[in-house]
Motif scaffolding. Structure first.
Motif, PDB file in Angstrom:
ATOM      1  N   ARG A  39       0.945  -1.151  -0.113  1.00 30.19           N
ATOM      2  CA  ARG A  39      -0.101  -0.023   0.052  1.00 30.19           C
ATOM      3  C   ARG A  39       0.851   1.114  -0.007  1.00 30.19           C
ATOM      4  N   VAL A  40       1.943   1.271   0.686  1.00 32.41           N
ATOM      5  CA  VAL A  40       3.034   2.508   0.507  1.00 32.41           C
ATOM      6  C   VAL A  40       3.442   2.742  -0.796  1.00 32.41           C
ATOM      7  N   SER A  41       3.780   1.844  -1.728  1.00 27.28           N
ATOM      8  CA  SER A  41       4.058   1.842  -2.776  1.00 27.28           C
ATOM      9  C   SER A  41       3.503   0.850  -3.882  1.00 27.28           C
ATOM     10  N   PRO A  42       2.344   1.156  -4.173  1.00 27.50           N
ATOM     11  CA  PRO A  42       1.664   0.360  -5.108  1.00 27.50           C
ATOM     12  C   PRO A  42       2.155  -0.034  -6.164  1.00 27.50           C
ATOM     13  N   PRO A  43       2.065  -1.512  -6.627  1.00 31.69           N
ATOM     14  CA  PRO A  43       2.829  -2.039  -7.898  1.00 31.69           C
ATOM     15  C   PRO A  43       1.995  -1.755  -9.110  1.00 31.69           C
ATOM     16  N   ARG A  50      -2.633   7.861  -9.843  1.00 33.66           N
ATOM     17  CA  ARG A  50      -3.218   8.094  -8.304  1.00 33.66           C
ATOM     18  C   ARG A  50      -4.407   7.731  -8.031  1.00 33.66           C
ATOM     19  N   ALA A  51      -5.387   7.675  -9.069  1.00 30.47           N
ATOM     20  CA  ALA A  51      -6.798   7.031  -8.860  1.00 30.47           C
ATOM     21  C   ALA A  51      -6.565   5.799  -8.639  1.00 30.47           C
ATOM     22  N   ARG A  52      -5.818   4.868  -9.441  1.00 30.61           N
ATOM     23  CA  ARG A  52      -5.581   3.397  -9.427  1.00 30.61           C
ATOM     24  C   ARG A  52      -5.102   3.161  -7.975  1.00 30.61           C
ATOM     25  N   ALA A  53      -3.881   4.005  -7.542  1.00 31.29           N
ATOM     26  CA  ALA A  53      -3.136   3.852  -6.061  1.00 31.29           C
ATOM     27  C   ALA A  53      -4.261   3.771  -5.225  1.00 31.29           C
ATOM     28  N   LYS A  54      -5.029   5.029  -5.193  1.00 28.32           N
ATOM     29  CA  LYS A  54      -5.970   5.147  -4.102  1.00 28.32           C
ATOM     30  C   LYS A  54      -6.933   3.903  -4.108  1.00 28.32           C
ATOM     31  N   THR A  55      -7.430   3.312  -5.364  1.00 24.94           N
ATOM     32  CA  THR A  55      -8.476   2.411  -5.041  1.00 24.94           C
ATOM     33  C   THR A  55      -7.862   1.207  -4.558  1.00 24.94           C
ATOM     34  N   PHE A  56      -6.618   1.013  -5.198  1.00 26.32           N
ATOM     35  CA  PHE A  56      -5.882  -0.293  -4.574  1.00 26.32           C
ATOM     36  C   PHE A  56      -5.657  -0.161  -3.109  1.00 26.32           C
ATOM     37  N   GLN A  57      -5.103   0.949  -2.384  1.00 24.17           N
ATOM     38  CA  GLN A  57      -4.973   1.137  -1.095  1.00 24.17           C
ATOM     39  C   GLN A  57      -6.364   0.963  -0.311  1.00 24.17           C
ATOM     40  N   MET A  58      -7.557   1.441  -0.660  1.00 21.63           N
ATOM     41  CA  MET A  58      -8.652   1.395   0.143  1.00 21.63           C
ATOM     42  C   MET A  58      -9.090   0.002  -0.089  1.00 21.63           C
ATOM     43  N   ALA A  59      -8.968  -0.484  -1.074  1.00 20.57           N
ATOM     44  CA  ALA A  59      -9.709  -1.911  -1.409  1.00 20.57           C
ATOM     45  C   ALA A  59      -8.981  -2.873  -0.455  1.00 20.57           C
ATOM     46  N   LEU A  60      -7.657  -2.694  -0.689  1.00 24.27           N
ATOM     47  CA  LEU A  60      -6.960  -3.729   0.203  1.00 24.27           C
ATOM     48  C   LEU A  60      -6.975  -3.647   1.779  1.00 24.27           C
ATOM     49  N   GLU A  61      -7.245  -2.449   2.273  1.00 27.73           N
ATOM     50  CA  GLU A  61      -7.360  -2.219   3.488  1.00 27.73           C
ATOM     51  C   GLU A  61      -9.125  -2.776   3.917  1.00 27.73           C
ATOM     52  N   ALA A  95      -7.105  -2.813  -9.929  1.00 24.98           N
ATOM     53  CA  ALA A  95      -6.656  -1.575 -10.086  1.00 24.98           C
ATOM     54  C   ALA A  95      -4.901  -1.729 -10.133  1.00 24.98           C
ATOM     55  N   VAL A  96      -4.245  -2.686 -10.068  1.00 22.56           N
ATOM     56  CA  VAL A  96      -2.926  -2.647 -10.301  1.00 22.56           C
ATOM     57  C   VAL A  96      -2.539  -3.369 -11.577  1.00 22.56           C
ATOM     58  N   SER A  97      -3.429  -3.981 -12.224  1.00 25.94           N
ATOM     59  CA  SER A  97      -3.553  -4.750 -13.441  1.00 25.94           C
ATOM     60  C   SER A  97      -3.328  -3.841 -14.678  1.00 25.94           C
TER      61      SER A  97
END
Length: 193
Positions: A39-43, A50-61, A95-97
């Motif tokens: 989540r700190v450094s999304p792959p 940024r939109a994908r990173a935010k989705t990744f971080q929130m969805a993973l949480e 989000a990361v794909s």
């Protein structure tokens, strides 16, 4: 809690309470710790969007919180929490794909028998699977069917793997053996339905 290392009656070393797959897998806590680190450094595609990173971080949480909640939940609500935990995990994967967006052919509702191009966006909407006719009295007889769009086919596209075909109807009893733990359940009678 991880199984304890113990000696059996013959004095040979063994793992008490562990399944074979557990000996080569990290603990649940270690797996979530590794995922939280992402989540700190999304792959992938989320590393530059940024939109994908935010989705990744929130969805993973949310996936982790729902999994944690399911662990202490009763049998009546645990499946719901697990379903939505997997849903959020799927959204994180999408989000990361780098495979999404992609194009797929879906039926043209306005022109039966024809197909149209559809863009599978990384922002997945809908479950992607339906269970028509769930009024049966045995869970194994419940039929599920993939949709053309939504989470199930979207995550499959994100991972680059095959998915249930939307025309095919599958009974849960036929999907049950795909769950790793059921392979060691002891027999056909352990499958629902």
């Amino acid at each position: 809690m991880r199984a304890q290392f113990a000696r059996d009656q013959q004095g040979e070393a063994g793992f008490v309470g562990m399944k074979m797959r557990d000996t080569a897998m990290p603990s649940r806590a270690d797996a979530w710790r590794s995922l939280r680190g992402l989540r700190v450094s999304p792959p992938g595609a989320a590393s530059t969007d940024r939109a994908r990173a935010k989705t990744f971080q929130m969805a993973l949480e949310q996936a982790q919180q729902l999994m944690d909640a399911a662990e202490s939940a009763g049998h009546a609500t645990r499946p719901i929490q697990l379903f939505y935990a997997l849903s959020q995990a799927g959204r994180a994967i999408a989000a990361v794909s780098t495979r999404l967006p992609s194009n797929a052919l879906i039926p043209d509702k306005g022109n039966p028998g024809s197909m149209i191009s559809f863009t599978v966006d990384w922002r997945l909407r809908g479950h992607g699977v339906t269970a028509p006719g769930t009024s049966v009295n045995r869970i194994g007889k419940v039929t599920v069917q993939a949709d053309w769009t939504g989470l199930l086919p979207g995550v499959a596209a994100a991972l680059g793997c095959a998915c249930l075909a939307p025309e095919d109807k599958v009974k849960l009893r036929d999907l049950w053996p795909l769950i790793w733990e059921t392979r060691f359940a002891g027999g056909e009678f352990d499958r629902p339905g």
